[in-house]
Design an enzyme around this catalytic site. Structure first.
Site, PDB file in Angstrom:
ATOM      1  N   THR A  66       0.835  -1.202   0.000  1.00  0.00           N
ATOM      2  CA  THR A  66       0.000   0.000   0.000  1.00  0.00           C
ATOM      3  C   THR A  66       0.862   1.241   0.000  1.00  0.00           C
ATOM      4  O   THR A  66       0.811   2.032  -0.913  1.00  0.00           O
ATOM      5  CB  THR A  66      -0.984   0.071   1.174  1.00  0.00           C
ATOM      6  OG1 THR A  66      -1.920  -1.002   1.078  1.00  0.00           O
ATOM      7  CG2 THR A  66      -1.805   1.373   1.120  1.00  0.00           C
TER       8      THR A  66
ATOM      9  N   TRP B  84       0.627 -10.056   2.999  1.00  0.00           N
ATOM     10  CA  TRP B  84       0.133  -9.332   1.817  1.00  0.00           C
ATOM     11  C   TRP B  84       0.873  -9.807   0.567  1.00  0.00           C
ATOM     12  O   TRP B  84       0.287  -9.931  -0.485  1.00  0.00           O
ATOM     13  CB  TRP B  84       0.335  -7.822   1.995  1.00  0.00           C
ATOM     14  CG  TRP B  84      -0.736  -7.075   2.705  1.00  0.00           C
ATOM     15  CD1 TRP B  84      -1.620  -6.199   2.143  1.00  0.00           C
ATOM     16  CD2 TRP B  84      -1.045  -7.097   4.107  1.00  0.00           C
ATOM     17  NE1 TRP B  84      -2.453  -5.661   3.102  1.00  0.00           N
ATOM     18  CE2 TRP B  84      -2.120  -6.200   4.325  1.00  0.00           C
ATOM     19  CE3 TRP B  84      -0.527  -7.772   5.199  1.00  0.00           C
ATOM     20  CZ2 TRP B  84      -2.676  -5.981   5.572  1.00  0.00           C
ATOM     21  CZ3 TRP B  84      -1.067  -7.550   6.451  1.00  0.00           C
ATOM     22  CH2 TRP B  84      -2.129  -6.665   6.634  1.00  0.00           C
TER      23      TRP B  84
ATOM     24  N   ASN C 179      -3.913 -11.615   2.336  1.00  0.00           N
ATOM     25  CA  ASN C 179      -4.781 -10.468   2.563  1.00  0.00           C
ATOM     26  C   ASN C 179      -5.576 -10.084   1.314  1.00  0.00           C
ATOM     27  O   ASN C 179      -5.010  -9.824   0.249  1.00  0.00           O
ATOM     28  CB  ASN C 179      -3.952  -9.268   3.006  1.00  0.00           C
ATOM     29  CG  ASN C 179      -4.807  -8.051   3.290  1.00  0.00           C
ATOM     30  OD1 ASN C 179      -5.512  -7.994   4.284  1.00  0.00           O
ATOM     31  ND2 ASN C 179      -4.762  -7.071   2.397  1.00  0.00           N
ATOM     32  N   GLU C 180      -6.899 -10.074   1.468  1.00  0.00           N
ATOM     33  CA  GLU C 180      -7.840  -9.595   0.443  1.00  0.00           C
ATOM     34  C   GLU C 180      -7.681 -10.289  -0.910  1.00  0.00           C
ATOM     35  O   GLU C 180      -7.976  -9.709  -1.954  1.00  0.00           O
ATOM     36  CB  GLU C 180      -7.717  -8.072   0.284  1.00  0.00           C
ATOM     37  CG  GLU C 180      -8.161  -7.329   1.539  1.00  0.00           C
ATOM     38  CD  GLU C 180      -8.021  -5.819   1.443  1.00  0.00           C
ATOM     39  OE1 GLU C 180      -7.412  -5.336   0.474  1.00  0.00           O
ATOM     40  OE2 GLU C 180      -8.505  -5.124   2.348  1.00  0.00           O
TER      41      GLU C 180
ATOM     42  N   GLU D   2     -10.313  -5.998   9.095  1.00  0.00           N
ATOM     43  CA  GLU D   2      -9.716  -4.729   8.657  1.00  0.00           C
ATOM     44  C   GLU D   2     -10.830  -3.755   8.367  1.00  0.00           C
ATOM     45  O   GLU D   2     -11.766  -4.055   7.627  1.00  0.00           O
ATOM     46  CB  GLU D   2      -8.828  -4.881   7.426  1.00  0.00           C
ATOM     47  CG  GLU D   2      -8.168  -3.543   7.023  1.00  0.00           C
ATOM     48  CD  GLU D   2      -7.239  -3.667   5.834  1.00  0.00           C
ATOM     49  OE1 GLU D   2      -6.518  -4.685   5.760  1.00  0.00           O
ATOM     50  OE2 GLU D   2      -7.220  -2.742   4.989  1.00  0.00           O
TER      51      GLU D   2
END
Length: 905
Positions: free
Chosen positions: A81, A123, A163-164, A249
């Site tokens: 990010t 991530w 993650n995601e 999150e």
């Protein structure tokens, strides 16, 4: 705000019965996330005193956010990010348990709160992993990470997947078995840190369901990532599963303005969706101020050299829950809901202690518009003793109204009391004690002073250097290569990682984003053929990290080099490029990139090799990088202030007029001048860019400009015809001075305007065209089409009638006239000119702003003249078009005879 015992005349808006015999789901705690980008990176470089204060505000019980859970990024050498976190295993089987800062942060958190729960989540992952993320290699990698945590004395309580990025059910089953076998049977798996669809798959797959202990989803409140959280959602399948539901999150909100949404996501997350835990992303914005999300978190800490930091309103919103209820407390569903039964009034949640004696109720009025009264009645074995009221004016952040102990209330008979709640506040009513508001304050901010230098010799191997913040790849201190003694900074990722967001150069940023004129130098060693880069005046970065604003000096082992600039949208512009002596591999060289006003200079081994003049970016930090995943090294990084210098040449741009009508011509002159004190400019190459204009775009090349002299290039441009506009003309000049490549750029603005609109009654043949195209030769005025030159036609004749005024065309043709909305009627006599005899077929059309207003049937040679007219009221641009009727344009000599426009005076 006021509170007191209930009176007989009271008319409360909401009544809450806090009944200890009632219950609900178990509260699992409130946490935050360090990761999803290097958002804790600068915290490690803070002075000890301010570092301790910040950590106390985050983790110390009874002092600030009092976090009960901490999610740690399992670094993967790729940007996730707003930065890249290092892997513990850049290369297979080479494990460095001291890589990065997440274990350090967890140690600090646990030292302040030994009960804090730790949660690991990846991530990205190192590129040596085979078969993608959902592989056995990744499982083994995660177990290695857990082993490193154990070396640091840390027990990880929770572990996620990717993650995601959804889930692979079989992989989670395999992970569960591997954890059990490795002695990590107590670790609970969270799936899938994405959306509620995981619950559906768990319901269909018993093995998957058995492997997962907690259903974790992201941003499940209204508005999603960074949303308003007025309401929150889960699915019936997830709620019926029986396992804890976590908002694993949420947040992505400014540390102050995001606080109302934060508290709503906690309270309404339970009342609406039965989520029992909330993780704010991120923990802290300890990133450089030019990076994305630089004020998002519970606090901001982006000035380690000064020790300055700011504790956000999000901290105090969090404290309203964490300082009053502990993991293991139980929600009381019947004492949780919406004030007055409507989300617009606010919400409340109540939790009781495991012993069934203490309780706390959190009330938020962040969406309310008027004062309300809340009545409480306590029973069922809960304490009916004094309650303590803490409040924060969260909609209007101010230190004076943050987390204030406003009063204590002694309930009346039957455990009743009331609370008067103002709009925009959070209130916590509790029977517990021990709460507190930290008193530490930060010093004032100041820039990082120049000169600044780092030889990297003071750091242990495998650690990060001070103020160096990785954006992609991983830069760690290692023993120097190529025969150099001491320590150097090395890019550690030998192959492209398994990435979470887009790829880019491997690069790291360092220094103060407010620096202006400075010289940056670094020794570099290329481990193998490739390209290294120095980055200067690095400013705003947008996602992904390749969208890094700044100037780049890139040079390869062959000696080929480029000076370029990049904007925050990822668009790169080459300023100048050339070749110098090859750097080779396994050898050390000194690279430099300096800024003095608009002059940018690149150097190799103390010799200037390229100069560009560009004023787009005036401030920014430095950076080191490489364009591939190699293990190149950097050493002796330094920054020093530069003095203003006189330019060695200049470039000017002049236009013959400040504006030009659509379709008309303008002359642009570009001039290179060399001052008397400078060296001669050799091999001068001038170019001009003028978007939308028609002109000869070939560079104009000259031999030499001697000191004290100038030379000019002249360009004739035809303005675009489509619309009025403001156009940036960009002139560039490249040349060499004493063997140093030079690049100059100068921009100027030129207005493209509409011509004056016609007035009164006009013969169209007397008006200027904005543009005119013709199938043969030019569009003729007052005569028919002849040859290829203007004025070589005959009188306009249709049948036996000669017309003194009009337009002679050959299909396909289009004559455009600007009306500016000032005219009302167009009329003309049309037909094929008599000089075509019986040949030719065509159509005549009148268009207004691209829309057909009138058209004829097919007109043939020898046909009698026809009348055509159109209402042109409000039309800006009139087009008179002759088509070829679909059979080619031979003998299509279409005449617009006596064309007339009626316009306002």
């Amino acid at each position: 705000m006021s509170a007191g015992t209930t009176q007989a005349s009271a008319a409360p808006d909401t009544s809450i019965t806090v009944d200890g015999s009632q219950g609900g789901r178990t509260f699992d705690g409130i946490g935050a996330i360090s990761g999803g980008g290097g958002n804790s990176r600068l915290l490690t470089d803070y002075p000890a005193a301010q570092q301790k204060q910040i950590l106390d505000y985050m983790f110390k019980p009874g002092y600030g956010a009092n976090l009960q859970l901490l999610k740690l990024e399992i670094g993967g050498d790729a940007n996730s990010t707003d930065g890249s976190e290092p892997s513990i295993e850049h290369s297979r089987s080479t494990v460095n348990c001291d890589a990065g800062y997440e274990f350090w942060l967890a140690e600090q958190a646990r030292a302040r709160n030994p009960e804090i729960g730790l949660y690991g989540l990846a991530w990205a992952a190192p590129g040596w992993i085979k078969d993608g993320f959902w592989s056995t290699d990744t499982i083994n990698y995660l177990i290695s990470w857990l082993g490193c945590a154990k070396q640091h004395g840390l027990d990880i309580s929770y572990l996620g997947g990717w993650n995601e990025r959804g889930h692979d059910a079989d992989w989670f089953v395999q992970l569960r078995a591997a954890l059990d076998k490795a002695g990590y049977g107590k670790i609970k798996l969270v799936a899938d840190d994405s959306g509620w669809g995981v619950a559906d798959d768990m319901a269909k797959d018993p093995a998957f369901d058995d492997a997962v202990s907690i259903i974790g989803t992201h941003y499940s409140c209204e508005g999603g990532d960074g949303g308003n959280a007025h309401t929150c959602q889960s699915t019936a399948t997830a709620r019926d599963n029986g396992k804890p539901l976590w908002d694993s999150e949420n947040g992505s909100q400014d540390m102050d303005t995001g606080a109302p949404a934060l508290i709503r996501a906690i309270t309404r997350g339970y009342t609406d969706a039965k989520m029992t835990s909330f993780f704010n992303w991120p923990l802290i914005a300890s990133v450089y101020s030019n990076l994305p999300y630089n004020t998002v978190g519970l606090a901001t800490a982006n000035s380690p050299w000064s020790g300055n930091y700011s504790i956000g309103e999000n901290t105090w919103a969090t404290a309203h829950v964490t300082q009053f209820a502990q993991p293991g407390w139980q929600f009381i569903d019947k004492a949780s809901g919406y004030l007055g039964g409507s989300e617009s009034n606010g919400s409340y949640i109540t939790m009781k202690s495991p012993q069934g004696h203490d309780y706390s109720t959190v009330v938020e009025t962040t969406t309310a518009t008027k004062k309300q009264t809340v009545n409480f009645a306590v029973k069922g074995g809960l304490s009916t003793g004094p309650v303590h009221v803490w409040a924060t004016n969260v909609n209007n952040p101010s230190h004076s109204t943050d987390f204030v102990h406003t009063q204590d209330i002694t309930p009346g008979a039957g455990g009743t009391y009331s609370l008067s709640a103002e709009p925009g506040w959070i209130y916590t009513v509790t029977t517990t004690s021990g709460q507190g508001k930290g008193t530490a304050t930060a010093p004032s901010a100041h820039p990082l002073a120049l000169p600044y230098a780092d030889d990297f010799d003071r750091y242990p191997a495998g650690t990060e250097a001070k103020y160096v913040s990785d954006m992609q790849g991983s830069f760690e201190v290692q023993k120097c290569a190529a025969g150099r003694r001491g320590s150097c900074l090395q890019q550690m990722a030998p192959v492209k990682p398994i990435e979470w967001q887009d790829d880019s150069d491997a690069f790291t940023l360092v220094g103060d984003p407010t620096w202006t004129d400075y010289s940056m130098q670094s020794d570099v060693e290329l481990a193998k053929p490739g390209t290294v880069e120095l980055i200067g005046r690095a400013g705003t970065q947008n996602r992904p990290q390749s969208h890094q604003q700044g100037y780049y000096f890139q040079i390869s082992d062959t000696g080929a080099w480029t000076l370029l600039k990049s904007d925050a949208d990822g668009h790169r512009t080459v300023l100048t490029r050339s070749t110098t002596t090859a750097l080779g591999t396994g050898k050390w060289h000194r690279l430099g990139l300096s800024f003095s006003g608009s002059t940018i200079t690149a150097s190799v081994d103390g010799k200037d090799i390229g100069v560009a003049v560009d004023s787009t970016y005036t401030t920014g930090q430095g950076g080191l990088g490489l364009t591939s995943y190699d293990t190149d090294q950097f050493d002796n990084l330094s920054f020093r202030t530069t003095r203003a210098s006189s330019p060695s040449a200049s470039l000017a741009v002049d236009t013959s007029a400040p504006e030009v009508e659509r379709g008309k011509s303008v002359t642009v002159t570009t001039t290179v001048s060399v001052p008397k004190h400078a060296k001669a400019a050799e091999g001068v190459n001038l170019t001009l860019a003028a978007p939308g204009f028609t002109f000869d775009t070939q560079p104009q090349v000259f031999g030499e400009v001697k000191p004290g002299q100038s030379l000019s290039a002249h360009w004739t441009l035809t303005a675009p015809t489509d619309k009025e506009s403001e156009v940036t003309l960009t002139a560039t000049a490249t040349f060499a001075q004493k063997g140093v490549a030079q690049w100059l750029r100068r921009d100027t603005r030129l207005s493209v305007t509409n011509p004056p609109p016609p007035t009164g009654v006009n013969d169209v043949s007397d008006l200027d065209f904005v543009s005119a195209t013709n199938g043969w030769g030019p569009v003729e005025r007052n005569q028919s089409v002849g040859g290829t030159n203007a004025g070589d036609g005959a009188p306009l004749t249709i049948g036996e009638t000669v017309y003194p005024k009009g337009l002679g065309t050959n299909s396909v043709s289009d004559a455009a006239i600007y009306l500016g909305g000032n005219c009302s009627k167009f009329s003309a006599t049309v037909g094929n000119d008599a000089d075509a005899g019986e040949s030719g077929t065509m159509t005549f059309s009148v268009l207004g702003d691209g829309k057909t207003l009138a058209t004829t049937e097919t007109v043939k040679g020898g046909d009698p003249a026809q009348q055509i007219s159109a209402d042109v009221t409000g039309v800006q641009m009139l087009d008179l078009v002759v088509g070829d009727a679909g059979d080619g344009n031979a003998y299509d000599h279409g005449d617009w005879a006596m064309p007339e426009l009626t316009c306002s005076s």
